[in-house]
Scaffold this active site. Sequence first.
Site, PDB file in Angstrom:
ATOM      1  CE1 TYR A 103      22.497   8.761   1.428  1.00 42.92           C
ATOM      2  CE2 TYR A 103      24.753   7.965   1.433  1.00 42.92           C
ATOM      3  CZ  TYR A 103      23.410   7.775   1.706  1.00 42.92           C
ATOM      4  OH  TYR A 103      22.993   6.594   2.275  1.00 42.92           O
ATOM      5  CB  SER A 127      20.881   4.728  11.586  1.00 46.53           C
ATOM      6  OG  SER A 127      20.776   5.728  10.600  1.00 46.53           O
ATOM      7  CB  ALA A 131      26.532   8.172  19.540  1.00 48.52           C
TER       8      ALA A 131
END
Length: 335
Positions: free
Chosen positions: A56, A207, A215
């Site tokens: 990440y 997820s 969402a």
Amino acid sequence: MPQQRPLGPFTVSAIGLGCMNICHAYGPPVPEAQAERLLLAALDDGVTHFDTAALYGFGASETLIGKVLAPHRHRFTLASKCGMQGVDLKGDGQLVRVIDGRPETLRATCEASLRRLRTEVIDLYYLHRWDKQVPVEESVGALGDLVRAGKIRAVGLSEVSAATLRKAHAEYPISAVQTEYSLWTRNPEIAVLDACREIGAAFVAFSPTARGFLAIDLDPQAFDAKDIRRAMPRFTPAHWAANQRLLPAYRALAAEVGCTPAQLSIAWLLHKAPHILPLPGTGHVDHLLENNRADGVRLSADVMQRLEALINQHTVSGNRYSEQSNREVDTEVFA
């Protein structure tokens, strides 16, 4: 107090925080001050499961977590991942994503992660992707060695099949499996959810809001050029219109229950099985707090049935991953 669930040998908040969004994948990184507020707000709101990876931001997520949360290390369970990271292949300073599950690489990645995270031990360490050039037993054996060396406390796997999970578990006990799981990605229901229950592993569902689809209002045409969803078939024009047609009925169900659409998607996972831990990610404190309130949403058997009939592998249009990404994972797929 937030609902608690077992994560391998640990007990954590049932809803964790995935720390990819703050620096990677869905566009530009959020400003550092905003990311710091998010991490501290999560801790103050009772989140005790923080999940990151060497991949990440090519270490940026781990670095930020180390900077912000190291003083509070005793208050949470820390998960990170190895086996997929940035490598400077050409020597020009440009990092590219590489899957490498060789034991020597996993050891080196762990040492680098420990430095960035400013900790002496990582609680749960996942093999981010199974490197199919290396027997999974070799990679997992190396992670077992890291446990014995006191560098990590438990071993996990990400995006693997039930068969690979069992092979790995025979080499060293697997505490958790992390895979995409939501109403619109039901692949874990084929086999790996049951395999986790059989061996006593937690299932961490990343997820859970379908990469934001369940969402918020999304416009794929407005995605940042580096947004990974641009390469995902479900967000392309060929499939997006069909998928959008699922949303009015879904949002009506959320209104009927008395929660937000994001909360409904997370609550569905919490109701599916006690060994499932949703792992939403966000860069915004308001979304974080909204997600965390999902553990108070109660769904009847009728609502669960209606949700699953509405959004499933037959009603969603398009594959979850591109052909390249599908080759990199080992998860089961529906016929």
